[in-house]
Design an enzyme around this catalytic site. Structure first.
Site, PDB file in Angstrom:
ATOM      1  N   ALA A  25       8.121   5.646   7.891  1.00 49.91           N
ATOM      2  CA  ALA A  25       7.070   5.172   6.677  1.00 49.91           C
ATOM      3  C   ALA A  25       6.626   3.873   7.270  1.00 49.91           C
ATOM      4  CB  ALA A  25       7.569   5.429   5.297  1.00 49.91           C
ATOM      5  N   GLY A  54       0.734  -1.055   0.039  1.00 53.44           N
ATOM      6  CA  GLY A  54       0.098  -0.038  -0.066  1.00 53.44           C
ATOM      7  C   GLY A  54       1.024   1.146   0.099  1.00 53.44           C
ATOM      8  N   CYS A  87       5.839   9.390  -0.798  1.00 54.75           N
ATOM      9  CA  CYS A  87       4.542   9.139  -0.117  1.00 54.75           C
ATOM     10  C   CYS A  87       3.377   9.883  -0.502  1.00 54.75           C
ATOM     11  CB  CYS A  87       4.602   8.764   1.512  1.00 54.75           C
ATOM     12  SG  CYS A  87       5.886   7.824   2.034  1.00 54.75           S
ATOM     13  N   THR A 126       8.409   5.923  -2.761  1.00 57.68           N
ATOM     14  CA  THR A 126       8.995   6.197  -1.541  1.00 57.68           C
ATOM     15  C   THR A 126      10.473   5.614  -2.045  1.00 57.68           C
ATOM     16  OG1 THR A 126       9.624   6.141   0.777  1.00 57.68           O
ATOM     17  CG2 THR A 126       9.219   4.083  -0.111  1.00 57.68           C
ATOM     18  N   TRP A 127      11.624   5.969  -1.251  1.00 58.41           N
ATOM     19  CA  TRP A 127      13.033   5.675  -1.534  1.00 58.41           C
ATOM     20  C   TRP A 127      13.500   4.605  -0.526  1.00 58.41           C
ATOM     21  CZ3 TRP A 127      17.301   6.179   1.628  1.00 58.41           C
ATOM     22  CH2 TRP A 127      18.360   5.779   0.793  1.00 58.41           C
ATOM     23  N   HIS A 128      14.302   3.634  -0.758  1.00 61.20           N
ATOM     24  CA  HIS A 128      14.881   2.701   0.278  1.00 61.20           C
ATOM     25  C   HIS A 128      16.221   2.569  -0.145  1.00 61.20           C
ATOM     26  CE1 HIS A 128      11.018   1.387   1.873  1.00 61.20           C
ATOM     27  NE2 HIS A 128      10.827   0.851   0.893  1.00 61.20           N
ATOM     28  N   PHE A 178       7.902  -1.311   7.474  1.00 59.54           N
ATOM     29  CA  PHE A 178       8.351   0.006   7.784  1.00 59.54           C
ATOM     30  C   PHE A 178       9.742   0.403   7.176  1.00 59.54           C
ATOM     31  CE2 PHE A 178       9.827  -2.306  11.453  1.00 59.54           C
ATOM     32  CZ  PHE A 178      11.018  -1.623  11.601  1.00 59.54           C
TER      33      PHE A 178
END
Length: 292
Positions: A193, A91, A224, A95-97, A207
């Site tokens: 997040a 969901g 987000c 975003t970034w990782h 998360f």
């Protein structure tokens, strides 16, 4: 009744796709081991918390249509920054990782995590937020908080209206924090997040908590889908609070935060933890240096 069990695995620095496949594999095993009548686990497979940081960095798109949140063309992202965009089934939005960010993937049968009542998506999210809030408090004495149900995640800095919105959170075994906090930045920024996928009450994803990432990566997206607030990290908040003191003589690391997250997962979710070999756990907190 015995507490639900949760296996904690520290994977270290790993690529995104193999970890996504590992989640799917673990979820499939949980689904195959569900009791046909109760839907709970039969004990043939583990509920698992995967803790890691992703390297190389990657942008991930959730189920929300968010292509417009890419502020830089995908080809340029790859050519100039070496960062791919990956579509995923969690969901949320874009975003970034990457390195410097602690990621936790909860692959679990939620019926096991809520043994006395029906599972609740909202409470599951709320508990994950609570783990992050408490971890930031115990590890770094940073005050983080929630906003509203529409803006999931954990934030630092708040207005009076947002402070009112964070009151009334369900209590668990202890207050969120009883320490005297350092002063924080006045602007409102997201530090943690949450993004989940649930199928037959089997959860995947989880998360992401910004410890000391390259925050410029967030400048290339609308993280987000939130356009009116920023993104921050533990390192930035500690630097802001230090006012010239040598608080960042050693920069915060993802690994040092892991035992705190593990401890608070155990308490907030009221689970019995087991550890994969090499996973940092609560026993290591005794030997960790305290940041003053």
């Amino acid at each position: 009744m015995a507490k639900p069990s949760l296996l904690v695995r520290w994977l270290g620095s790993v690529e995104y796709e193999p970890t996504f496949e590992l989640q799917r594999k673990l979820a499939r095993r949980l689904r195959e081991s569900m009791h046909p009548h109760t839907g709970r686990s039969t004990g043939k497979s583990h509920n698992t918390l995967l803790l890691l940081e992703h390297s190389p960095a990657v942008y991930t798109m959730g189920t929300r249509n968010c292509a417009e949140d890419l502020l830089v063309d995908q080809a340029r992202l790859l050519d100039e920054y070496g960062t791919r965009v990956v579509k995923t089934n969690r969901g949320g939005a874009l975003t970034w990782h990457g390195p410097g960010q602690l990621v936790g993937y909860l692959v679990a049968n939620c019926r096991d995590l809520f043994p006395h009542r029906d599972p609740s998506v909202r409470e599951l999210v709320h508990r994950i937020e609570e783990v992050m809030i408490r971890s930031l408090s115990s590890a770094y004495q940073l005050r983080a908080h929630r906003l509203s149900r529409k803006e999931v995640g954990v934030w630092i800095g708040q207005s009076s209206e947002e402070q009112e919105a964070s009151v009334g959170s369900p209590s668990y075994d202890a207050p969120v924090c009883s320490l005297e906090m350092r002063s924080q930045t006045s602007s409102l920024n997201k530090v943690g997040a949450v993004g989940l996928h649930l199928s037959e009450w089997i959860s995947t994803h989880g998360f992401a908590l910004n410890v000391d990432p390259d925050l410029s990566a967030f400048d290339r997206i609308v993280s987000c889908g939130i356009r009116d607030k920023g993104v921050t990290s533990v390192a930035r908040e500690l630097l802001s609070a230090s006012e010239g003191s040598p608080i960042l003589a050693a920069r915060p690391t993802v690994r040092e935060l892991v035992p705190h997250v593990v401890k608070h997962f155990e308490r907030v979710f009221d689970v019995e933890l087991t550890y994969d070999e090499g996973t940092p756990n609560e026993s290591q907190l005794v030997s960790q240096s305290v940041r003053e």
